[in-house]
Write a protein that holds these residues in place. Structure first.
Motif, PDB file in Angstrom:
ATOM      1  N   ARG A  18      -3.340  16.120  -6.852  1.00 30.69           N
ATOM      2  CA  ARG A  18      -3.075  17.483  -7.337  1.00 30.69           C
ATOM      3  C   ARG A  18      -4.316  18.099  -7.965  1.00 30.69           C
ATOM      4  O   ARG A  18      -4.557  19.310  -7.856  1.00 30.69           O
ATOM      5  CB  ARG A  18      -1.929  17.456  -8.343  1.00 30.69           C
ATOM      6  N   ALA A  19      -5.113  17.249  -8.633  1.00 33.88           N
ATOM      7  CA  ALA A  19      -6.334  17.758  -9.281  1.00 33.88           C
ATOM      8  C   ALA A  19      -7.426  18.114  -8.276  1.00 33.88           C
ATOM      9  O   ALA A  19      -8.405  18.772  -8.646  1.00 33.88           O
ATOM     10  CB  ALA A  19      -6.864  16.720 -10.274  1.00 33.88           C
ATOM     11  N   MET A  20      -7.260  17.721  -7.021  1.00 40.61           N
ATOM     12  CA  MET A  20      -8.278  18.005  -6.003  1.00 40.61           C
ATOM     13  C   MET A  20      -8.134  19.401  -5.410  1.00 40.61           C
ATOM     14  O   MET A  20      -8.935  19.822  -4.570  1.00 40.61           O
ATOM     15  CB  MET A  20      -8.215  16.946  -4.896  1.00 40.61           C
ATOM     16  N   ASN A  21      -7.077  20.120  -5.834  1.00 37.38           N
ATOM     17  CA  ASN A  21      -6.927  21.554  -5.523  1.00 37.38           C
ATOM     18  C   ASN A  21      -6.918  21.857  -4.029  1.00 37.38           C
ATOM     19  O   ASN A  21      -7.592  22.763  -3.547  1.00 37.38           O
ATOM     20  CB  ASN A  21      -8.030  22.381  -6.215  1.00 37.38           C
ATOM     21  N   GLY A  22      -6.145  21.085  -3.297  1.00 37.40           N
ATOM     22  CA  GLY A  22      -5.968  21.399  -1.888  1.00 37.40           C
ATOM     23  C   GLY A  22      -4.864  22.402  -1.677  1.00 37.40           C
ATOM     24  O   GLY A  22      -4.267  22.936  -2.625  1.00 37.40           O
ATOM     25  N   ARG A  23      -4.564  22.674  -0.412  1.00 32.41           N
ATOM     26  CA  ARG A  23      -3.469  23.593  -0.093  1.00 32.41           C
ATOM     27  C   ARG A  23      -2.131  22.989  -0.499  1.00 32.41           C
ATOM     28  O   ARG A  23      -1.250  23.668  -1.034  1.00 32.41           O
ATOM     29  CB  ARG A  23      -3.484  23.873   1.414  1.00 32.41           C
ATOM     30  N   GLU A  24      -1.973  21.702  -0.236  1.00 34.32           N
ATOM     31  CA  GLU A  24      -0.759  20.974  -0.596  1.00 34.32           C
ATOM     32  C   GLU A  24      -1.048  19.490  -0.487  1.00 34.32           C
ATOM     33  O   GLU A  24      -2.076  19.077   0.062  1.00 34.32           O
ATOM     34  CB  GLU A  24       0.401  21.361   0.334  1.00 34.32           C
ATOM     35  N   ILE A  25      -0.128  18.684  -1.024  1.00 32.91           N
ATOM     36  CA  ILE A  25      -0.276  17.241  -0.900  1.00 32.91           C
ATOM     37  C   ILE A  25       0.999  16.661  -0.300  1.00 32.91           C
ATOM     38  O   ILE A  25       2.058  17.293  -0.331  1.00 32.91           O
ATOM     39  CB  ILE A  25      -0.584  16.550  -2.247  1.00 32.91           C
ATOM     40  N   THR A  31       0.831  -1.198   0.000  1.00 31.21           N
ATOM     41  CA  THR A  31       0.000   0.000   0.000  1.00 31.21           C
ATOM     42  C   THR A  31       0.871   1.257   0.000  1.00 31.21           C
ATOM     43  O   THR A  31       2.052   1.223   0.323  1.00 31.21           O
ATOM     44  CB  THR A  31      -0.905   0.045   1.251  1.00 31.21           C
ATOM     45  N   SER A  32       0.238   2.352  -0.368  1.00 32.58           N
ATOM     46  CA  SER A  32       0.841   3.681  -0.243  1.00 32.58           C
ATOM     47  C   SER A  32      -0.316   4.670  -0.133  1.00 32.58           C
ATOM     48  O   SER A  32      -1.482   4.278  -0.180  1.00 32.58           O
ATOM     49  CB  SER A  32       1.729   4.001  -1.450  1.00 32.58           C
ATOM     50  N   SER A  33       0.007   5.944  -0.009  1.00 25.99           N
ATOM     51  CA  SER A  33      -1.084   6.925   0.117  1.00 25.99           C
ATOM     52  C   SER A  33      -0.616   8.313  -0.283  1.00 25.99           C
ATOM     53  O   SER A  33       0.586   8.594  -0.367  1.00 25.99           O
ATOM     54  CB  SER A  33      -1.618   6.959   1.555  1.00 25.99           C
ATOM     55  N   ALA A  87      -7.935  14.841   3.233  1.00 19.69           N
ATOM     56  CA  ALA A  87      -8.444  13.677   2.496  1.00 19.69           C
ATOM     57  C   ALA A  87      -7.252  12.779   2.174  1.00 19.69           C
ATOM     58  O   ALA A  87      -6.175  13.264   1.829  1.00 19.69           O
ATOM     59  CB  ALA A  87      -9.130  14.111   1.208  1.00 19.69           C
ATOM     60  N   THR A  88      -7.443  11.481   2.297  1.00 19.79           N
ATOM     61  CA  THR A  88      -6.369  10.534   2.023  1.00 19.79           C
ATOM     62  C   THR A  88      -6.763   9.634   0.858  1.00 19.79           C
ATOM     63  O   THR A  88      -7.826   9.011   0.863  1.00 19.79           O
ATOM     64  CB  THR A  88      -6.059   9.672   3.259  1.00 19.79           C
ATOM     65  N   ILE A  89      -5.893   9.596  -0.137  1.00 24.12           N
ATOM     66  CA  ILE A  89      -6.062   8.707  -1.289  1.00 24.12           C
ATOM     67  C   ILE A  89      -5.142   7.509  -1.062  1.00 24.12           C
ATOM     68  O   ILE A  89      -3.931   7.686  -0.872  1.00 24.12           O
ATOM     69  CB  ILE A  89      -5.693   9.418  -2.605  1.00 24.12           C
ATOM     70  N   SER A  90      -5.685   6.329  -1.071  1.00 23.14           N
ATOM     71  CA  SER A  90      -4.886   5.132  -0.797  1.00 23.14           C
ATOM     72  C   SER A  90      -4.683   4.320  -2.067  1.00 23.14           C
ATOM     73  O   SER A  90      -5.530   4.312  -2.962  1.00 23.14           O
ATOM     74  CB  SER A  90      -5.582   4.269   0.259  1.00 23.14           C
ATOM     75  N   GLY A 147      -1.261  -5.350 -10.279  1.00 24.06           N
ATOM     76  CA  GLY A 147      -1.824  -4.005 -10.204  1.00 24.06           C
ATOM     77  C   GLY A 147      -2.581  -3.830  -8.909  1.00 24.06           C
ATOM     78  O   GLY A 147      -2.459  -4.632  -7.980  1.00 24.06           O
ATOM     79  N   GLY A 148      -3.374  -2.775  -8.841  1.00 22.54           N
ATOM     80  CA  GLY A 148      -4.129  -2.499  -7.630  1.00 22.54           C
ATOM     81  C   GLY A 148      -5.112  -1.380  -7.857  1.00 22.54           C
ATOM     82  O   GLY A 148      -5.246  -0.855  -8.958  1.00 22.54           O
ATOM     83  N   PHE A 149      -5.815  -1.019  -6.787  1.00 24.17           N
ATOM     84  CA  PHE A 149      -6.788   0.062  -6.922  1.00 24.17           C
ATOM     85  C   PHE A 149      -6.273   1.339  -6.265  1.00 24.17           C
ATOM     86  O   PHE A 149      -5.371   1.314  -5.426  1.00 24.17           O
ATOM     87  CB  PHE A 149      -8.160  -0.337  -6.373  1.00 24.17           C
ATOM     88  N   VAL A 150      -6.860   2.446  -6.690  1.00 31.37           N
ATOM     89  CA  VAL A 150      -6.625   3.758  -6.088  1.00 31.37           C
ATOM     90  C   VAL A 150      -7.969   4.225  -5.567  1.00 31.37           C
ATOM     91  O   VAL A 150      -8.964   4.172  -6.289  1.00 31.37           O
ATOM     92  CB  VAL A 150      -6.072   4.762  -7.119  1.00 31.37           C
ATOM     93  N   GLY A 151      -8.036   4.654  -4.319  1.00 33.80           N
ATOM     94  CA  GLY A 151      -9.348   5.015  -3.800  1.00 33.80           C
ATOM     95  C   GLY A 151      -9.323   5.877  -2.562  1.00 33.80           C
ATOM     96  O   GLY A 151      -8.305   6.002  -1.877  1.00 33.80           O
ATOM     97  N   VAL A 152     -10.446   6.500  -2.321  1.00 29.11           N
ATOM     98  CA  VAL A 152     -10.691   7.227  -1.072  1.00 29.11           C
ATOM     99  C   VAL A 152     -11.767   6.450  -0.333  1.00 29.11           C
ATOM    100  O   VAL A 152     -12.894   6.330  -0.814  1.00 29.11           O
ATOM    101  CB  VAL A 152     -11.152   8.678  -1.329  1.00 29.11           C
ATOM    102  N   VAL A 153     -11.400   5.868   0.806  1.00 26.10           N
ATOM    103  CA  VAL A 153     -12.321   5.001   1.542  1.00 26.10           C
ATOM    104  C   VAL A 153     -12.448   5.519   2.969  1.00 26.10           C
ATOM    105  O   VAL A 153     -11.470   5.560   3.710  1.00 26.10           O
ATOM    106  CB  VAL A 153     -11.812   3.541   1.558  1.00 26.10           C
ATOM    107  N   GLN A 154     -13.641   5.922   3.344  1.00 29.16           N
ATOM    108  CA  GLN A 154     -13.882   6.439   4.684  1.00 29.16           C
ATOM    109  C   GLN A 154     -14.271   5.286   5.602  1.00 29.16           C
ATOM    110  O   GLN A 154     -15.409   4.839   5.625  1.00 29.16           O
ATOM    111  CB  GLN A 154     -15.005   7.478   4.649  1.00 29.16           C
ATOM    112  N   THR A 155     -13.310   4.790   6.364  1.00 28.71           N
ATOM    113  CA  THR A 155     -13.623   3.711   7.290  1.00 28.71           C
ATOM    114  C   THR A 155     -13.369   4.104   8.742  1.00 28.71           C
ATOM    115  O   THR A 155     -13.290   3.255   9.616  1.00 28.71           O
ATOM    116  CB  THR A 155     -12.793   2.456   6.950  1.00 28.71           C
ATOM    117  N   GLY A 156     -13.231   5.373   9.002  1.00 32.42           N
ATOM    118  CA  GLY A 156     -13.091   5.825  10.381  1.00 32.42           C
ATOM    119  C   GLY A 156     -11.659   6.155  10.728  1.00 32.42           C
ATOM    120  O   GLY A 156     -10.880   5.291  11.094  1.00 32.42           O
ATOM    121  N   ALA A 157     -11.273   7.429  10.611  1.00 32.91           N
ATOM    122  CA  ALA A 157      -9.911   7.857  10.927  1.00 32.91           C
ATOM    123  C   ALA A 157      -9.805   8.103  12.428  1.00 32.91           C
ATOM    124  O   ALA A 157     -10.135   9.180  12.919  1.00 32.91           O
ATOM    125  CB  ALA A 157      -9.558   9.120  10.138  1.00 32.91           C
ATOM    126  N   ARG A 158      -9.341   7.087  13.149  1.00 34.31           N
ATOM    127  CA  ARG A 158      -9.222   7.213  14.610  1.00 34.31           C
ATOM    128  C   ARG A 158      -8.098   8.192  14.948  1.00 34.31           C
ATOM    129  O   ARG A 158      -6.966   8.034  14.451  1.00 34.31           O
ATOM    130  CB  ARG A 158      -8.964   5.826  15.205  1.00 34.31           C
TER     131      ARG A 158
END
Length: 368
Positions: free
Chosen positions: A270-277, A129-131, A213-216, A172-183
């Motif tokens: 980068r396309a999500m236009n945040g302050r930084e990544i 994995t990576s993020s 937001a975290t992209i995994s 290969g693998g998937f790229v995704g944003v998955v909200q499973t509870g950021a403790r």
């Protein structure tokens, strides 16, 4: 459950209220599928079913031929040992404990990476994995809230969904944003250059926790000769039995694939236009410290013949026909997809074969 539901066994589940504490926690609404909310209430009412909690199976007992299981030996919470006779034994613990029980019980030949001989413990695989973190100043994302089903997945780079020509890797693998509870104690992304501790770290964490937001990325791992499970020659459990030893590391193939997926995730970030990544690549050898996944596979692989694997297509042991070994231990590789759906499908297949074939004519099953 998106709405209240009564399953075919008559067990009632409630509607999800999106409280945000799904992952690693019980559900107060009974909205999350688990044994205690879907089937145990029915089984506990049956006179021929007994649930023994606080117990651990120590080994599968075999007859003098070594070809038939006679039951299991287990220990209860008081430390008393019992022998449970059985005509049919099903190992349905987690993959690692299933493999350990096979080894402790002397079922099958342990895998030897030096010679390539043996099968039990062979083809162990993990996932890589990576993020990428996207930090905002003007968006409150409340990462602690959300259910697993609310994720957004890009599957274009999984398996053979894309052209691998010139990529230098397979899989290969998937790229995704998955909200499973950021403790909050476990999840604390901070921008590049933030100290790892102290007041500056605390300030960055307090500022960014609700606004990140975290992209995994979640990639496959191929099985390799040097990755395997066996009994540890040194370390023992409280009962004096060898612990299970996991010998594993990523190869260049996994790192090249993970870098490719991470680059795709960074493009999205980068396309999500945040302050930084912040790009969090998986580098170096496998490390137990950072959480990655909990999806182990292999060690009791499925095969078309007893020379190549531990179980047949119905998860029946080639060596002991009245023993079935369920779970992702049967996987010869670890795909970019999580194993749970396939584990469930294989379990249904095994259960159907036990009911429709084995119980009518106990013995080795043949493909229908």
């Amino acid at each position: 459950m998106s709405r209240a539901y009564t399953n075919p066994l008559g067990v009632q589940l409630g509607q999800c209220s999106y409280c945000g504490f799904c992952e690693k926690f019980g559900c107060g609404n009974y909205a999350k599928a688990s044994p205690q909310t879907t089937i145990l209430p029915v089984l506990l009412r049956k006179p021929n079913f007994t649930l023994k909690t606080g117990s651990e199976v120590l080994k599968v007992n075999l007859d003098s031929t070594g070809r038939r299981a006679t039951g299991v030996t287990y220990i209860d919470a008081a430390g008393e040992t019992f022998e449970q006779p059985a005509e049919l034994v099903i190992l349905s613990a987690y993959i690692l404990h299933n493999v350990r029980l096979l080894l402790l019980s002397g079922i099958g030949q342990p895998y030897d990476p030096a010679t390539g001989k043996g099968l039990v413990g062979k083809n162990y695989a993990y996932q890589i994995t990576s993020s990428v973190n996207v930090f905002y100043d003007d968006k409150v994302l409340n990462p602690f809230i959300g259910a697993g089903a609310l994720g957004t997945i890009v599957d274009d780079f999984n398996g053979d969904n894309f052209d691998h020509a010139g990529k230098g890797f397979i899989g290969g693998g998937f790229v995704g944003v998955v909200q499973t509870g950021a403790r909050p104690i476990e999840t604390h992304p901070t921008p590049e250059g933030t100290p790892a501790w102290g007041s500056a770290w605390k300030k960055a964490f307090a500022r960014d926790y609700l606004k990140t937001a975290t992209i995994s990325t979640h990639g496959a791992v191929m099985s390799h000769r040097g990755n395997y499970l066996d009994l540890d020659p040194t370390y023992r459990d409280v009962l004096g039995r060898p612990l299970l030893r996991m010998t594993f590391d990523f190869t260049d193939n996994e790192h090249r694939m993970s870098d490719f997926l991470t680059d795709r995730a960074a493009e999205i970030g980068r396309a999500m236009n945040g302050r930084e990544i912040r790009i969090n690549r998986r580098t170096g050898s496998w490390d137990v410290v950072p959480y990655q996944t909990t999806h182990n596979t292999g060690g009791a692989i499925m095969s078309a013949d007893p020379r190549s694997g531990v179980v047949n297509r119905y998860l029946q042991s080639w060596d002991v026909p009245n023993l079935f070994v369920l779970g992702s231990g049967a996987f010869p590789q670890n795909a970019g997809y999580n194993p749970t759906g396939t584990v469930a499908a294989l379990t249904y297949l095994a259960a159907g074969a036990i009911r429709d074939q084995y119980l009518k004519a106990p013995g080795p099953l043949v493909a229908a």
